[in-house]
Scaffold this motif. Structure first.
Motif, PDB file in Angstrom:
ATOM      1  N   LEU A   1       0.813  -1.221   0.000  1.00  0.00           N
ATOM      2  CA  LEU A   1       0.000   0.000   0.000  1.00  0.00           C
ATOM      3  C   LEU A   1       0.845   1.270   0.000  1.00  0.00           C
ATOM      4  N   GLY A   2       2.091   1.162   0.445  1.00  0.00           N
ATOM      5  CA  GLY A   2       2.950   2.339   0.531  1.00  0.00           C
ATOM      6  C   GLY A   2       2.745   3.127   1.807  1.00  0.00           C
ATOM      7  N   THR A   3       1.842   2.680   2.641  1.00  0.00           N
ATOM      8  CA  THR A   3       1.560   3.292   3.938  1.00  0.00           C
ATOM      9  C   THR A   3       0.901   2.237   4.819  1.00  0.00           C
ATOM     10  N   GLU A   4       1.043   2.380   6.116  1.00  0.00           N
ATOM     11  CA  GLU A   4       0.495   1.371   7.022  1.00  0.00           C
ATOM     12  C   GLU A   4      -1.029   1.453   7.085  1.00  0.00           C
ATOM     13  N   PRO A   5      -1.703   0.322   6.826  1.00  0.00           N
ATOM     14  CA  PRO A   5      -3.159   0.322   6.940  1.00  0.00           C
ATOM     15  C   PRO A   5      -3.581   0.265   8.408  1.00  0.00           C
ATOM     16  N   GLU A   6      -4.857   0.400   8.640  1.00  0.00           N
ATOM     17  CA  GLU A   6      -5.411   0.203   9.983  1.00  0.00           C
ATOM     18  C   GLU A   6      -5.609  -1.296  10.147  1.00  0.00           C
ATOM     19  N   PHE A   7      -5.003  -1.877  11.176  1.00  0.00           N
ATOM     20  CA  PHE A   7      -5.153  -3.306  11.460  1.00  0.00           C
ATOM     21  C   PHE A   7      -6.133  -3.487  12.607  1.00  0.00           C
TER      22      PHE A   7
END
Length: 134
Positions: free
Chosen positions: A43-49
């Protein structure tokens, strides 16, 4: 009577595939760490887990991790979420919202670079997977 007769065709439903099955010799925690790193890289950025509730068939996995791209509108969250269900024997089901378009997302290669024991073992059918909440 016609030469070839009029046989009834049996109607069989075509399975609906929604994800990929994997196996790994890495433990559950290490597999989660590899998944988090690979999907963040994709994604190129951290998603919400988040942790999701399993509503699928038994046996239930040890845990189900959901990942939503940052900035996803609340109304679109369910359709934009990717899930990873992990069983204690190393089996995993990865379900992605774009599976029909990209059955092998780039994150699989990124994940294999982190876990050489990661192997694809088939496809996840819709009736083999279920999560609630979120």
């Amino acid at each position: 009577m016609p030469l070839f007769g009029n046989r009834r065709r049996q109607h069989r439903e075509v399975p609906t595939y929604i994800g990929r099955k994997f196996s790994s010799r890495a433990g559950v925690e290490e597999s989660i760490a590899h998944f988090r790193s690979a999907i963040t890289q994709q994604l190129g950025t951290e998603p919400e887990f988040f942790t999701a509730e399993w509503t699928g068939p038994d046996p239930a996995p040890v845990t189900v991790i959901g990942a939503v791209p940052p900035g996803t509108a609340p109304a679109a969250r369910r359709q934009a979420t990717s899930y990873l269900a992990l069983w204690p024997d190393g089996g995993m089901h990865f379900v992605a919202p774009d599976y029909a378009v990209r059955p092998t997302p780039p994150l699989v290669g990124m994940w294999k670079m982190r876990d050489a024991s990661l192997a694809s073992t088939g496809s996840v059918e819709a009736d083999e997977f279920g999560v609630g909440g979120r």
